[in-house]
Design a protein around this motif. Sequence first.
Motif, PDB file in Angstrom:
ATOM      1  N   LYS A  75      24.312  19.154  53.518  1.00 39.89           N
ATOM      2  CA  LYS A  75      23.158  18.458  52.955  1.00 39.89           C
ATOM      3  C   LYS A  75      22.713  17.239  53.765  1.00 39.89           C
ATOM      4  O   LYS A  75      21.588  16.777  53.601  1.00 39.89           O
ATOM      5  N   LEU A  76      23.562  16.711  54.605  1.00 42.25           N
ATOM      6  CA  LEU A  76      23.257  15.489  55.336  1.00 42.25           C
ATOM      7  C   LEU A  76      22.744  15.802  56.733  1.00 42.25           C
ATOM      8  O   LEU A  76      23.344  16.596  57.463  1.00 42.25           O
ATOM      9  N   VAL A  77      21.637  15.146  57.124  1.00 41.82           N
ATOM     10  CA  VAL A  77      21.069  15.294  58.461  1.00 41.82           C
ATOM     11  C   VAL A  77      20.916  13.904  59.075  1.00 41.82           C
ATOM     12  O   VAL A  77      20.284  13.015  58.487  1.00 41.82           O
ATOM     13  N   LEU A  78      21.501  13.707  60.244  1.00 40.72           N
ATOM     14  CA  LEU A  78      21.366  12.467  60.997  1.00 40.72           C
ATOM     15  C   LEU A  78      20.565  12.746  62.265  1.00 40.72           C
ATOM     16  O   LEU A  78      20.768  13.777  62.906  1.00 40.72           O
ATOM     17  N   SER A  79      19.677  11.828  62.630  1.00 37.08           N
ATOM     18  CA  SER A  79      18.777  12.078  63.760  1.00 37.08           C
ATOM     19  C   SER A  79      18.637  10.846  64.633  1.00 37.08           C
ATOM     20  O   SER A  79      18.643   9.712  64.138  1.00 37.08           O
ATOM     21  N   LEU A  80      18.474  11.088  65.931  1.00 35.94           N
ATOM     22  CA  LEU A  80      18.016  10.085  66.874  1.00 35.94           C
ATOM     23  C   LEU A  80      16.626  10.507  67.334  1.00 35.94           C
ATOM     24  O   LEU A  80      16.406  11.682  67.648  1.00 35.94           O
ATOM     25  N   GLU A  81      15.683   9.556  67.384  1.00 35.40           N
ATOM     26  CA  GLU A  81      14.296   9.932  67.682  1.00 35.40           C
ATOM     27  C   GLU A  81      13.580   8.827  68.440  1.00 35.40           C
ATOM     28  O   GLU A  81      13.834   7.638  68.236  1.00 35.40           O
ATOM     29  N   GLY A  82      12.675   9.229  69.318  1.00 32.77           N
ATOM     30  CA  GLY A  82      11.805   8.308  70.021  1.00 32.77           C
ATOM     31  C   GLY A  82      10.370   8.801  69.977  1.00 32.77           C
ATOM     32  O   GLY A  82      10.134  10.016  69.887  1.00 32.77           O
ATOM     33  N   SER A  83       9.403   7.886  70.029  1.00 33.93           N
ATOM     34  CA  SER A  83       8.002   8.298  70.002  1.00 33.93           C
ATOM     35  C   SER A  83       7.147   7.364  70.851  1.00 33.93           C
ATOM     36  O   SER A  83       7.532   6.222  71.145  1.00 33.93           O
ATOM     37  N   PHE A  84       5.983   7.860  71.251  1.00 33.34           N
ATOM     38  CA  PHE A  84       4.997   7.114  72.025  1.00 33.34           C
ATOM     39  C   PHE A  84       3.654   7.282  71.325  1.00 33.34           C
ATOM     40  O   PHE A  84       3.257   8.420  71.006  1.00 33.34           O
ATOM     41  N   ASN A  85       2.943   6.161  71.068  1.00 38.51           N
ATOM     42  CA  ASN A  85       1.724   6.225  70.270  1.00 38.51           C
ATOM     43  C   ASN A  85       0.590   5.433  70.901  1.00 38.51           C
ATOM     44  O   ASN A  85       0.810   4.402  71.550  1.00 38.51           O
ATOM     45  N   LEU A  86      -0.627   5.901  70.664  1.00 41.99           N
ATOM     46  CA  LEU A  86      -1.843   5.236  71.114  1.00 41.99           C
ATOM     47  C   LEU A  86      -2.757   5.006  69.913  1.00 41.99           C
ATOM     48  O   LEU A  86      -2.873   5.878  69.039  1.00 41.99           O
ATOM     49  N   GLY A  87      -3.412   3.846  69.878  1.00 43.75           N
ATOM     50  CA  GLY A  87      -4.395   3.581  68.850  1.00 43.75           C
ATOM     51  C   GLY A  87      -5.771   4.040  69.280  1.00 43.75           C
ATOM     52  O   GLY A  87      -6.063   4.169  70.477  1.00 43.75           O
ATOM     53  N   ILE A  88      -6.648   4.290  68.312  1.00 45.15           N
ATOM     54  CA  ILE A  88      -8.017   4.706  68.579  1.00 45.15           C
ATOM     55  C   ILE A  88      -8.947   3.646  67.978  1.00 45.15           C
ATOM     56  O   ILE A  88      -8.889   3.370  66.772  1.00 45.15           O
ATOM     57  N   ASP A  89      -9.789   3.017  68.821  1.00 44.93           N
ATOM     58  CA  ASP A  89     -10.701   1.954  68.378  1.00 44.93           C
ATOM     59  C   ASP A  89      -9.902   0.863  67.667  1.00 44.93           C
ATOM     60  O   ASP A  89     -10.223   0.469  66.545  1.00 44.93           O
ATOM     61  N   ASP A  90      -8.860   0.356  68.343  1.00 49.97           N
ATOM     62  CA  ASP A  90      -7.943  -0.571  67.686  1.00 49.97           C
ATOM     63  C   ASP A  90      -8.106  -2.030  68.101  1.00 49.97           C
ATOM     64  O   ASP A  90      -7.371  -2.898  67.628  1.00 49.97           O
ATOM     65  N   ALA A  91      -9.052  -2.357  68.986  1.00 49.80           N
ATOM     66  CA  ALA A  91      -9.276  -3.747  69.379  1.00 49.80           C
ATOM     67  C   ALA A  91     -10.033  -4.491  68.276  1.00 49.80           C
ATOM     68  O   ALA A  91     -10.912  -3.924  67.613  1.00 49.80           O
ATOM     69  N   PHE A  92      -9.694  -5.768  68.069  1.00 49.35           N
ATOM     70  CA  PHE A  92     -10.401  -6.558  67.075  1.00 49.35           C
ATOM     71  C   PHE A  92     -10.379  -8.030  67.484  1.00 49.35           C
ATOM     72  O   PHE A  92      -9.672  -8.426  68.414  1.00 49.35           O
ATOM     73  N   ILE A  93     -11.179  -8.852  66.774  1.00 51.11           N
ATOM     74  CA  ILE A  93     -11.346 -10.269  67.106  1.00 51.11           C
ATOM     75  C   ILE A  93     -10.958 -11.128  65.909  1.00 51.11           C
ATOM     76  O   ILE A  93     -11.259 -10.794  64.759  1.00 51.11           O
ATOM     77  N   GLY A  94     -10.269 -12.215  66.196  1.00 48.09           N
ATOM     78  CA  GLY A  94      -9.916 -13.183  65.170  1.00 48.09           C
ATOM     79  C   GLY A  94     -10.134 -14.582  65.698  1.00 48.09           C
ATOM     80  O   GLY A  94     -11.034 -14.819  66.493  1.00 48.09           O
TER      81      GLY A  94
END
Length: 201
Positions: A75-94
């Motif tokens: 019943k038990l599952v252990l995992s190692l994981e890595g990911s790479f992500n990109l945002g879409i229209d994610d620039a903003f001003i403050g």
Amino acid sequence: MIRIVPSLAILAGALASSPAFADNFDGPYVGVQAGWSQNKVDTLNTSIGPVVIDNSHDEATTGIFAGYNLKPTDKLVLSLEGSFNLGIDDAFIGGTTAIPTGFDPKYSFDVGARAGYLVNDATLLYLRGGYENLRAGVTRSDATNVAYDKDTFDGWSIGGGIERMIADRISTRIEYRYSDLGGDGEKFERHQALIGLAYHF
């Protein structure tokens, strides 16, 4: 009756020989994911100096991931994981009217671990946690100068989700993550809701 009994025997044999979905949660996997991301940024220490953004922004995000599942028990599952992500229209001003500050996330990657429980052979409930790193461009403007540079922000993330096998070796999942990417005196939080599709080797 003569026709029904052989049919039942053939059906039982087919079910007995079909692969168990639980076996798919053991070994390497790769996948793609997409969803919603919110960057909430207040104060940051950057290479162009301290900046105050005090704003948040919602955007779409997409990426890839890879990992390895290990089943120490049924019943038990252990995992190692890595990911790479990109945002879409994610620039903003403050910032302020006098000194506006732009924040433009470029990409992020993370490495972490999952601990999951198999509700049945096809459904895995899991918690996850790990390290996250984000690269972003920061722009600060005033009446006489415009300063720009790229900075790296890192921290930790936690979350959880549900993963379900939809075919032999293919699963889909829904996941939520919270990330704290602020250091001393900084405030940078990220919320994400992701949908993924994975192939298990």
